[in-house]
Write a protein that holds these residues in place. Structure first.
Motif, short mmCIF file in Angstrom:
data_model
loop_
_atom_site.label_atom_id
_atom_site.label_comp_id
_atom_site.label_asym_id
_atom_site.label_seq_id
_atom_site.Cartn_x
_atom_site.Cartn_y
_atom_site.Cartn_z
N TYR A 95 0.85 -1.19 0.00
CA TYR A 95 0.00 0.00 0.00
C TYR A 95 0.89 1.25 0.00
N PRO A 96 0.53 2.28 -0.78
CA PRO A 96 1.40 3.46 -0.87
C PRO A 96 1.25 4.43 0.29
N PHE A 97 2.37 4.76 0.91
CA PHE A 97 2.45 5.85 1.88
C PHE A 97 3.24 6.96 1.18
N HIS A 98 2.57 8.04 0.83
CA HIS A 98 3.20 9.13 0.09
C HIS A 98 3.94 10.07 1.04
N ALA A 99 4.81 10.89 0.49
CA ALA A 99 5.56 11.87 1.28
C ALA A 99 4.61 12.62 2.20
N GLY A 100 5.03 12.76 3.45
CA GLY A 100 4.21 13.45 4.45
C GLY A 100 3.43 12.50 5.34
N THR A 101 3.41 11.21 5.00
CA THR A 101 2.67 10.23 5.79
C THR A 101 3.48 9.86 7.04
N PHE A 102 2.78 9.70 8.15
CA PHE A 102 3.38 9.24 9.41
C PHE A 102 2.83 7.86 9.72
N SER A 103 3.68 6.94 10.18
CA SER A 103 3.28 5.58 10.47
C SER A 103 3.96 5.08 11.74
N THR A 104 3.31 4.12 12.38
CA THR A 104 3.91 3.46 13.54
C THR A 104 4.15 2.01 13.19
N ASP A 105 5.34 1.55 13.45
CA ASP A 105 5.74 0.16 13.25
C ASP A 105 5.57 -0.51 14.61
N VAL A 106 4.42 -1.14 14.83
CA VAL A 106 4.08 -1.70 16.13
C VAL A 106 4.95 -2.93 16.43
N ALA A 107 5.49 -2.98 17.62
CA ALA A 107 6.38 -4.07 18.03
C ALA A 107 5.72 -5.43 17.82
N ASN A 108 6.52 -6.38 17.35
CA ASN A 108 6.13 -7.78 17.21
C ASN A 108 4.97 -8.00 16.24
N THR A 109 4.80 -7.11 15.26
CA THR A 109 3.80 -7.30 14.22
C THR A 109 4.50 -7.35 12.87
N VAL A 110 4.07 -8.27 12.03
CA VAL A 110 4.73 -8.50 10.74
C VAL A 110 4.44 -7.37 9.76
N HIS A 111 5.46 -7.02 9.02
CA HIS A 111 5.34 -6.03 7.94
C HIS A 111 6.55 -6.19 7.02
N TRP A 112 6.52 -5.50 5.92
CA TRP A 112 7.68 -5.38 5.03
C TRP A 112 7.43 -4.19 4.14
N ASP A 113 8.47 -3.71 3.47
CA ASP A 113 8.35 -2.40 2.84
C ASP A 113 9.42 -2.19 1.78
N GLY A 114 9.26 -1.12 1.01
CA GLY A 114 10.22 -0.75 -0.01
C GLY A 114 9.62 0.24 -0.99
N ALA A 115 10.09 0.19 -2.23
CA ALA A 115 9.61 1.09 -3.29
C ALA A 115 9.32 0.25 -4.53
N ARG A 116 8.16 0.45 -5.10
CA ARG A 116 7.77 -0.34 -6.27
C ARG A 116 8.59 0.03 -7.50
N THR A 117 8.77 -0.96 -8.36
CA THR A 117 9.41 -0.76 -9.66
C THR A 117 8.59 0.27 -10.43
N GLY A 118 9.29 1.18 -11.09
CA GLY A 118 8.60 2.22 -11.87
C GLY A 118 8.49 3.55 -11.16
N GLU A 119 8.77 3.58 -9.86
CA GLU A 119 8.76 4.87 -9.15
C GLU A 119 9.83 5.76 -9.77
N LYS A 120 9.54 7.06 -9.86
CA LYS A 120 10.47 8.00 -10.48
C LYS A 120 11.61 8.39 -9.54
N GLU A 121 11.43 8.18 -8.26
CA GLU A 121 12.46 8.54 -7.28
C GLU A 121 12.45 7.52 -6.15
#
Length: 181
Positions: free
Chosen positions: A126-152
């Motif tokens: 799911y996209p979190f655009h510039a300016g988004t704030f998020s909490t990475d809650v302890a002991n909960t699964v997640h993963w992240d990065g940047a999709r292919t095709g992003e300009k930056e």
């Protein structure tokens, strides 16, 4: 009489708070000291009072084609607060994992793509655009990065209190055995 006393006390509190707010704001600035963008810049702040690092001087480590990090303060492997910039190149992702401590993230630039699935499938991000704030809650699964095709790249500011342990998980969300080094 009791109601009148409440009204008078409430008015006094409001007037006191307004006076305090105005006092904290300070005096009205002298119009002759106001600057516009057409005025020259002032001298740099005294680094003893306001330490700073210019963008060109931030030290990035890692693979520019995948992920780079820049430690702003602290060390996430040691006791205490830390702040790290993470730069995700387009097409680069972590794999499902969790951390044993809660962390806080602000998306500085680009689009950071995030999933909370145990299964690695970039279509679930799911996209979190510039300016988004998020909490990475302890002991909960997640993963992240940047999709292919992003300009930056996606650049995030990650903060927390160390030490932090990262645990990779399998498709059932169970910890994977540590990789042999």
């Amino acid at each position: 009489m009791h109601t009148l006393l409440k009204v008078a006390l409430s008015a006094g509190v409001v007037l006191g708070l307004a006076t305090l707010a105005l006092a904290q704001r300070g005096p009205t600035p002298d119009p002759t000291t106001r600057a516009t963008l057409s005025d020259p810049e002032g001298p740099p702040p005294n680094p003893a009072n306001v330490p700073f690092v210019l963008p060109k001087d931030i030290k990035w480590n890692g693979d520019p084609a995948r992920q780079q990090t820049a430690v702003l303060y602290g060390d996430q492997s040691k006791e205490g607060p830390y702040g790290v910039l993470i730069k995700w190149a387009p097409g680069a992702f972590s794999r499902p994992h969790f951390h044993d401590q809660t962390r806080w993230i602000y998306v500085v630039s680009g689009t950071w793509w995030v999933s909370s699935s145990n299964v690695y499938d970039e279509r679930t991000t799911y996209p979190f655009h510039a300016g988004t704030f998020s909490t990475d809650v302890a002991n909960t699964v997640h993963w992240d990065g940047a999709r292919t095709g992003e300009k930056e790249p996606a650049i995030i500011l990650l903060t927390g209190v160390g030490p932090v342990k990262t645990v990779q998980v399998d498709e059932n969300g169970k910890p994977r055995a540590p990789a042999n080094k």
